[in-house]
Design a protein around this motif. Sequence first.
Motif, short mmCIF file in Angstrom:
data_model
loop_
_atom_site.label_atom_id
_atom_site.label_comp_id
_atom_site.label_asym_id
_atom_site.label_seq_id
_atom_site.Cartn_x
_atom_site.Cartn_y
_atom_site.Cartn_z
N MET A 92 0.81 -1.19 -0.27
CA MET A 92 0.00 -0.07 -0.09
C MET A 92 0.84 1.30 0.07
O MET A 92 1.99 1.17 0.51
CB MET A 92 -0.89 -0.03 1.16
CG MET A 92 -1.95 -1.18 1.22
SD MET A 92 -2.92 -1.04 2.89
CE MET A 92 -3.62 0.44 2.48
N THR A 93 0.26 2.46 -0.65
CA THR A 93 1.14 3.55 -0.44
C THR A 93 1.63 3.94 0.72
O THR A 93 2.69 4.71 0.89
CB THR A 93 0.23 4.59 -1.49
OG1 THR A 93 -0.36 4.10 -2.54
CG2 THR A 93 1.16 5.87 -1.68
N ASP A 94 0.61 3.91 1.69
CA ASP A 94 1.08 4.39 3.11
C ASP A 94 2.26 3.74 3.69
O ASP A 94 2.88 4.25 4.44
CB ASP A 94 -0.30 3.87 4.03
CG ASP A 94 -1.28 4.93 3.78
OD1 ASP A 94 -1.31 6.03 3.03
OD2 ASP A 94 -2.46 4.58 4.05
N ASP A 95 2.69 2.65 3.15
CA ASP A 95 3.87 1.87 3.67
C ASP A 95 4.94 2.30 2.81
O ASP A 95 6.29 1.74 3.22
CB ASP A 95 3.54 0.35 3.69
CG ASP A 95 2.32 -0.19 4.27
OD1 ASP A 95 2.28 0.43 5.37
OD2 ASP A 95 1.51 -0.93 3.89
N MET A 96 4.73 2.77 1.71
CA MET A 96 5.79 3.15 0.84
C MET A 96 6.46 4.78 1.05
O MET A 96 5.43 5.68 1.03
CB MET A 96 5.41 3.27 -0.80
CG MET A 96 5.01 1.81 -1.01
SD MET A 96 4.39 1.81 -2.90
CE MET A 96 4.21 -0.09 -3.03
N ARG A 97 7.72 4.81 1.29
CA ARG A 97 8.21 6.11 1.54
C ARG A 97 9.69 6.17 1.23
O ARG A 97 10.26 5.02 1.11
CB ARG A 97 8.08 6.52 3.26
CG ARG A 97 8.98 5.59 3.93
CD ARG A 97 8.49 5.75 5.32
NE ARG A 97 9.51 5.11 6.46
CZ ARG A 97 9.39 4.10 6.79
NH1 ARG A 97 8.50 3.22 6.10
NH2 ARG A 97 10.62 3.41 7.58
N ILE A 98 10.18 7.45 1.11
CA ILE A 98 11.49 7.51 0.69
C ILE A 98 12.05 8.44 1.80
O ILE A 98 11.53 9.75 2.14
CB ILE A 98 11.82 8.33 -0.61
CG1 ILE A 98 11.21 7.48 -1.82
CG2 ILE A 98 13.13 8.70 -0.77
CD1 ILE A 98 11.12 8.10 -3.10
N GLU A 99 13.21 7.90 2.53
CA GLU A 99 13.97 8.83 3.56
C GLU A 99 15.26 9.03 3.08
O GLU A 99 16.00 8.39 2.44
CB GLU A 99 13.97 7.93 4.89
CG GLU A 99 12.81 7.48 5.56
CD GLU A 99 12.68 6.90 6.95
OE1 GLU A 99 13.88 6.67 7.08
OE2 GLU A 99 11.79 6.58 7.53
N ILE A 100 15.74 10.36 3.29
CA ILE A 100 16.99 10.91 2.66
C ILE A 100 17.86 10.99 3.94
O ILE A 100 17.62 11.84 4.77
CB ILE A 100 16.66 12.25 2.12
CG1 ILE A 100 15.51 12.45 0.95
CG2 ILE A 100 17.95 12.82 1.43
CD1 ILE A 100 15.18 13.57 0.31
N GLU A 101 18.91 10.46 3.67
CA GLU A 101 19.87 10.44 4.45
C GLU A 101 20.85 11.57 4.59
O GLU A 101 20.86 12.15 3.36
CB GLU A 101 20.69 8.95 4.54
CG GLU A 101 20.18 7.65 4.82
CD GLU A 101 21.32 6.56 5.03
OE1 GLU A 101 22.30 6.71 4.79
OE2 GLU A 101 20.91 5.47 5.45
N PRO A 102 21.39 12.02 5.66
CA PRO A 102 22.15 13.07 5.58
C PRO A 102 23.27 12.89 4.53
O PRO A 102 24.28 12.02 4.79
CB PRO A 102 22.67 13.40 7.03
CG PRO A 102 21.60 12.69 8.00
CD PRO A 102 21.23 11.43 7.19
N ASN A 103 23.34 13.91 3.69
CA ASN A 103 24.48 13.76 2.62
C ASN A 103 24.68 12.33 2.05
O ASN A 103 25.76 12.04 1.65
CB ASN A 103 25.86 14.19 3.31
CG ASN A 103 25.86 15.71 3.63
OD1 ASN A 103 25.02 16.42 2.87
ND2 ASN A 103 26.09 16.14 4.81
N GLY A 104 23.43 11.64 2.12
CA GLY A 104 23.68 10.22 1.50
C GLY A 104 22.60 10.03 0.85
O GLY A 104 22.05 10.68 0.05
N PRO A 105 22.15 8.77 0.60
CA PRO A 105 21.18 8.17 -0.34
C PRO A 105 19.80 8.48 -0.25
O PRO A 105 19.52 8.79 0.91
CB PRO A 105 21.46 6.57 -0.51
CG PRO A 105 21.88 6.40 0.92
CD PRO A 105 22.60 7.61 1.20
#
Length: 222
Positions: free
Chosen positions: A1-14
């Motif tokens: 489900m979309t609610d479980d899908m997310r993109i987390e940005i690491e500090p100066n990383g991927p």
Amino acid sequence: MTDDMRIEIEPNGPYVVYGQVPLTEMAPVHTFNGEPVAWHTLGEIPASSEPVELCRCGQSSTKPFCDNSHEAQGFSGELTADRQPYAALAQALQSGDHELADHQPFCVSAGFCGTRTTNVWELNADANDPDTFEQMKGMIWQCPSGRLVIRDEGGNDLEPELAPEIAVLPGGPLWVKGGITITDPEGGEWETRNRVTLCRCGQSKNQPFCDRSHEALHFDER
């Protein structure tokens, strides 16, 4: 489900992608005149782990995946993009019952907004004509970045139905579709949208979003 899908940005990383978001490679289909008219899926990109780490610095030797090159390169990926919602940033152009919203900084030069004979802005001037409106809508809906949006007379965005997916565009950004949440290292969010493009050359001045810096770099993702 979309609610479980997310993109987390690491500090100066991927970009760290959770929720088993489908990952594909897509490229535009062009006419004999070189005008983009549609998108073609080149193939699925299998991921060997969950979550998936996608390169943001542009230096990985395993693109689109991260290989920790950002550490060796001393990558600085300060997140500078405005946190205001799209509606507060975009310029609105009224045409009859509809409104064309435009936020130029999101442009990635995909080219779907114009042909040799016309463009979205010219068509908008005559958007009360049903055929013209459908032509304009079709062009806007192919735009990956969400720079352009059509709104109906009630102020509702008219958007294509896009399933959650991340598409790698050769030589360009990541096309994030279908309302996937994007968060910064502290958990802050940008507005969740149906269409956005994320920088993966590492040089955008509007991080995390693409600002076409890959063009000047002649970015080669392979």
